[in-house]
Structures are given as C-alpha cells and as structure tokens.
Scaffold this active site. Sequence first.
Site, PDB file in Angstrom:
ATOM      1  N   LYS A  11      81.219  60.189  51.820  1.00 36.40           N
ATOM      2  CA  LYS A  11      80.818  61.243  51.626  1.00 36.40           C
ATOM      3  C   LYS A  11      82.042  62.411  51.125  1.00 36.40           C
ATOM      4  O   LYS A  11      83.428  61.876  51.388  1.00 36.40           O
ATOM      5  CB  LYS A  11      80.227  62.178  52.975  1.00 36.40           C
ATOM      6  CG  LYS A  11      78.903  61.503  53.242  1.00 36.40           C
ATOM      7  CD  LYS A  11      78.518  62.309  54.573  1.00 36.40           C
ATOM      8  CE  LYS A  11      77.226  61.849  55.076  1.00 36.40           C
ATOM      9  NZ  LYS A  11      76.482  62.376  55.932  1.00 36.40           N
ATOM     10  N   ARG A  87      75.258  50.203  60.143  1.00 35.07           N
ATOM     11  CA  ARG A  87      75.138  51.079  61.315  1.00 35.07           C
ATOM     12  C   ARG A  87      75.914  51.037  62.479  1.00 35.07           C
ATOM     13  O   ARG A  87      76.631  52.282  62.943  1.00 35.07           O
ATOM     14  CB  ARG A  87      73.678  51.177  61.884  1.00 35.07           C
ATOM     15  CG  ARG A  87      72.527  51.432  60.803  1.00 35.07           C
ATOM     16  CD  ARG A  87      72.320  52.827  60.071  1.00 35.07           C
ATOM     17  NE  ARG A  87      71.916  53.689  61.102  1.00 35.07           N
ATOM     18  CZ  ARG A  87      71.798  55.052  60.671  1.00 35.07           C
ATOM     19  NH1 ARG A  87      72.196  55.534  59.483  1.00 35.07           N
ATOM     20  NH2 ARG A  87      71.522  55.937  61.600  1.00 35.07           N
ATOM     21  N   ASN A 114      80.815  64.059  58.392  1.00 33.14           N
ATOM     22  CA  ASN A 114      80.797  62.810  59.066  1.00 33.14           C
ATOM     23  C   ASN A 114      81.275  61.415  58.492  1.00 33.14           C
ATOM     24  O   ASN A 114      81.125  60.466  58.795  1.00 33.14           O
ATOM     25  CB  ASN A 114      79.703  62.370  60.138  1.00 33.14           C
ATOM     26  CG  ASN A 114      78.504  62.354  59.092  1.00 33.14           C
ATOM     27  OD1 ASN A 114      78.651  62.240  57.892  1.00 33.14           O
ATOM     28  ND2 ASN A 114      77.308  62.533  59.914  1.00 33.14           N
ATOM     29  N   HIS A 117      77.521  57.860  54.687  1.00 30.32           N
ATOM     30  CA  HIS A 117      76.084  57.911  54.876  1.00 30.32           C
ATOM     31  C   HIS A 117      75.821  56.037  54.996  1.00 30.32           C
ATOM     32  O   HIS A 117      76.292  55.543  54.236  1.00 30.32           O
ATOM     33  CB  HIS A 117      75.209  58.671  53.687  1.00 30.32           C
ATOM     34  CG  HIS A 117      73.784  58.065  53.941  1.00 30.32           C
ATOM     35  ND1 HIS A 117      72.848  58.731  54.410  1.00 30.32           N
ATOM     36  CD2 HIS A 117      73.403  57.055  53.314  1.00 30.32           C
ATOM     37  CE1 HIS A 117      71.587  58.197  53.996  1.00 30.32           C
ATOM     38  NE2 HIS A 117      71.988  57.018  53.207  1.00 30.32           N
TER      39      HIS A 117
END
Length: 139
Positions: A11, A87, A114, A117
């Site tokens: 990001k 994940r 954060n 993604h």
Amino acid sequence: MTGNRTLTIIKPDAFESGKAGQILALLEQEGFRILAARVLHLSRAQAEEFYAVHRERPFYGSLVQFMTSGRCMPLVLERDAAVATLRRVIGATDPAEAAEGTVRRLHAESKERNAIHASDSDENAEREARFFFAEADIG
C-alpha cells in the site's frame, strides 16, 4: 488462477516510505514466488471499483482516499496454500494486534495505514489479480 496463487498490494504508506523491498524479501523468505508485479497510482475510480465490496462500510471513503494517496505495488504471488499463508504472514489488520515478525507488525503505521493488502479467498484472489493483470502478465 489456482489455490496456490494470491494477490497482495504493498500500500501507499509502505511503498512511499521505502519498505517495499523489505516486504518483498519477507514474502520471498516465506516461500512466495513473484509471478507479476507493477507500480501504479490508483485513480479514485479504480480504488472505488477495487474496494466496491466495502462500499457500505464506514471506512470505505477513507480507504479509497488512502489508496489513492500515492503509488502502490500490486503483485501476484505463488506458493502452496497461498491465500491462507499470506494472511498469516501479513498479520492482523491492526499492527498492535499482529504477531511478531508479520509484515504489519514490522511495517504498518496503524490499523488504517497497514502497509499491505491480501486477498481473503481463492475466488477474490482470482478476481483481484484480474483487476490489475492480464492473464499473459501472470503466465
């Protein structure tokens, strides 16, 4: 795409602060192979389309604004159990809750900024990869 491929996006916060290389190195250390990568600056329309699934959520507007605030780096990654493994490797959305050694614990600024993604299912990984890459780009 197969269950062995997933999409991730480094990001704007992590890309602009020079953390992309460290994140890529961590992903490769976890056994991911990079199949496709590009750097782009999402337009508002692109961000709204990509995150349309969240349109009714209270954070949608700020997410779109954040994702259009600078360059990002979408990637298609491959390894066994790619979605679940990625994940685990990126950690919880809130870096304060993310496990030690995860991408977000190491590189995220906040729950909103954060760093990365990750697709949340094989179906979304396929859809999200097609958003950024032609099949010929992935191979």
